[in-house]
Design a protein around this motif. Structure first.
Motif, PDB file in Angstrom:
ATOM      1  N   GLY A  36       0.712  -1.297   0.290  1.00 25.04           N
ATOM      2  CA  GLY A  36      -0.040   0.104   0.430  1.00 25.04           C
ATOM      3  C   GLY A  36       0.708   1.309  -0.223  1.00 25.04           C
ATOM      4  O   GLY A  36       0.871   2.006  -0.256  1.00 25.04           O
ATOM      5  N   GLU A  39       2.439   1.812  -3.442  1.00 25.78           N
ATOM      6  CA  GLU A  39       1.178   2.247  -4.927  1.00 25.78           C
ATOM      7  C   GLU A  39       0.872   3.620  -4.395  1.00 25.78           C
ATOM      8  O   GLU A  39       1.240   4.466  -5.495  1.00 25.78           O
ATOM      9  N   GLU A  40       0.792   4.302  -2.732  1.00 19.77           N
ATOM     10  CA  GLU A  40       0.336   5.155  -3.058  1.00 19.77           C
ATOM     11  C   GLU A  40       1.841   6.550  -3.803  1.00 19.77           C
ATOM     12  O   GLU A  40       1.353   7.712  -4.327  1.00 19.77           O
ATOM     13  N   ARG A  43       2.745   6.618  -7.420  1.00 23.09           N
ATOM     14  CA  ARG A  43       1.243   7.920  -7.330  1.00 23.09           C
ATOM     15  C   ARG A  43       2.554   9.043  -7.937  1.00 23.09           C
ATOM     16  O   ARG A  43       1.961  10.197  -9.118  1.00 23.09           O
ATOM     17  N   HIS A  44       3.275   9.524  -6.738  1.00 27.12           N
ATOM     18  CA  HIS A  44       4.039  10.817  -6.458  1.00 27.12           C
ATOM     19  C   HIS A  44       5.933  10.659  -7.156  1.00 27.12           C
ATOM     20  O   HIS A  44       6.136  11.186  -6.975  1.00 27.12           O
ATOM     21  N   GLU A 246      -4.378  -0.467   3.150  1.00 25.77           N
ATOM     22  CA  GLU A 246      -5.337   0.397   2.286  1.00 25.77           C
ATOM     23  C   GLU A 246      -4.054   1.320   4.222  1.00 25.77           C
ATOM     24  O   GLU A 246      -4.314   2.591   4.185  1.00 25.77           O
ATOM     25  N   VAL A 249      -1.360   2.819   1.967  1.00 22.23           N
ATOM     26  CA  VAL A 249      -2.072   4.519   1.664  1.00 22.23           C
ATOM     27  C   VAL A 249      -2.232   4.993   2.621  1.00 22.23           C
ATOM     28  O   VAL A 249      -1.713   6.437   2.047  1.00 22.23           O
ATOM     29  N   GLY A 253       0.002   9.008   3.120  1.00 19.44           N
ATOM     30  CA  GLY A 253      -0.303  10.290   2.278  1.00 19.44           C
ATOM     31  C   GLY A 253       0.399  11.423   3.700  1.00 19.44           C
ATOM     32  O   GLY A 253       0.440  12.392   2.907  1.00 19.44           O
TER      33      GLY A 253
END
Length: 295
Positions: A36, A39-40, A43-44, A246, A249, A253
């Motif tokens: 997780g 994965e996040e 994206r960056h 999650e 994730v 964040g």
């Protein structure tokens, strides 16, 4: 997941882990968490640097090297202990850190998981099935999350008029098997056992069956965290389920916000659920149909 540092435009995150399974691989919890997280961060354009260390001192040395050489922009800190030195070290190094299971009142970046509430849900599931003699194969006592679970375990079993019996494991299958044997030799023998991870629980099932007992008719088994191991076990394991992917994730964040210079905040993941499968049943009964009960 990166096996090393890959320079790129996005944030570089370091995570040093002590917990390993008996075969030298990642404990399933951390495999899901890192999936997780990666994965996040992907994206960056971020990367994850995973480093396995033998002890806390080696972890701190890794932090110092990462900071001195500018290898990472932030770190993930887990498996916190009382008087944990890592918060102060990270502050000294100017290294942003997200603490999984940290103290919400610390003023740091924290992912706050309710271990006590999850353990109460586990015990209430079993006492709701009529179990009063309940065993628990825990993780190491040095961890804050283990002690939070211990207090909740004792209180929840006592509230139901039951008796709890604990053995301290190390998250590996070997300790799961040997400590299950100790519980099965106890008098009275527990009619249900809670395990702090899936590796110990699967080994516990094997030990119960090796002794000629049945799961769940003779001993109900409840594992911590849902996983492929839990689902393919025979019988499939009832679990205290939290979305670990999650959780990764959510941690990513916070890392992104920390690297960006934001003000530390506390994030709380969704509450855990007990997912009932074939490894738990009412005392003296055949297994019940699967169901889900929120804590």
């Amino acid at each position: 997941m990166s096996s090393g540092v890959v320079s790129g435009p996005g944030p570089r995150v370091g995570m040093a882990l002590l917990s390993m399974d008996d075969d030298g691989g990642l404990e399933p919890f951390y495999a899901d968490l890192l999936a997780g997280l990666e994965e996040e961060l992907d994206r960056h354009d971020g990367t994850v640097f995973l480093h396995v260390v033998p002890d806390l001192d080696a972890e701190i040395l890794a932090y110092r090297r990462w900071a001195d050489e500018g290898l990472v922009d932030a770190v993930v800190v887990s498996d916190l202990v009382d008087g944990d030195p890592r918060q102060a070290v990270c502050a000294q190094l100017g290294l942003p850190a997200v603490h999984i299971g940290g103290d919400p009142a610390s003023g740091e970046w924290v992912v706050d998981y309710d271990n006590a509430g999850a353990m109460r849900a586990a015990v209430e599931h079993l006492t709701g099935l009529g179990h009063r003699d309940i065993g628990w194969v825990s993780g190491p006592q040095r961890y804050r999350h283990t002690r939070a679970r211990a207090t909740a375990f004792a209180e929840a079993v006592a509230a139901a008029g039951g008796q709890g019996l604990r053995r301290e494991g190390d998250y590996g299958a070997g300790s799961g098997a040997s400590l299950t044997g100790e519980l099965l030799d106890a008098a009275p023998r527990p009619t249900a056992v809670v395990y702090d991870n899936d590796l110990m629980a699967v080994a516990g099932v094997r030990e119960v069956l090796r002794r000629g007992l049945r799961v769940p008719q003779d001993v109900s088994i409840l594992a911590w965290d849902d996983s492929a191991n839990s689902r393919i076990c025979h019988p499939p394991l009832s679990v205290v389920s939290r979305d670990v992917h999650e959780l990764g994730v959510l941690t990513a964040g916070l890392l992104l916000r920390a690297v960006g210079g934001g003000t530390p905040v506390v994030e709380t993941p969704p509450v855990a659920q007990v997912v009932a499968r074939a490894s738990t049943a009412a005392v003296g009964d055949e297994p019940h149909h699967p169901r889900i009960r929120a804590s």
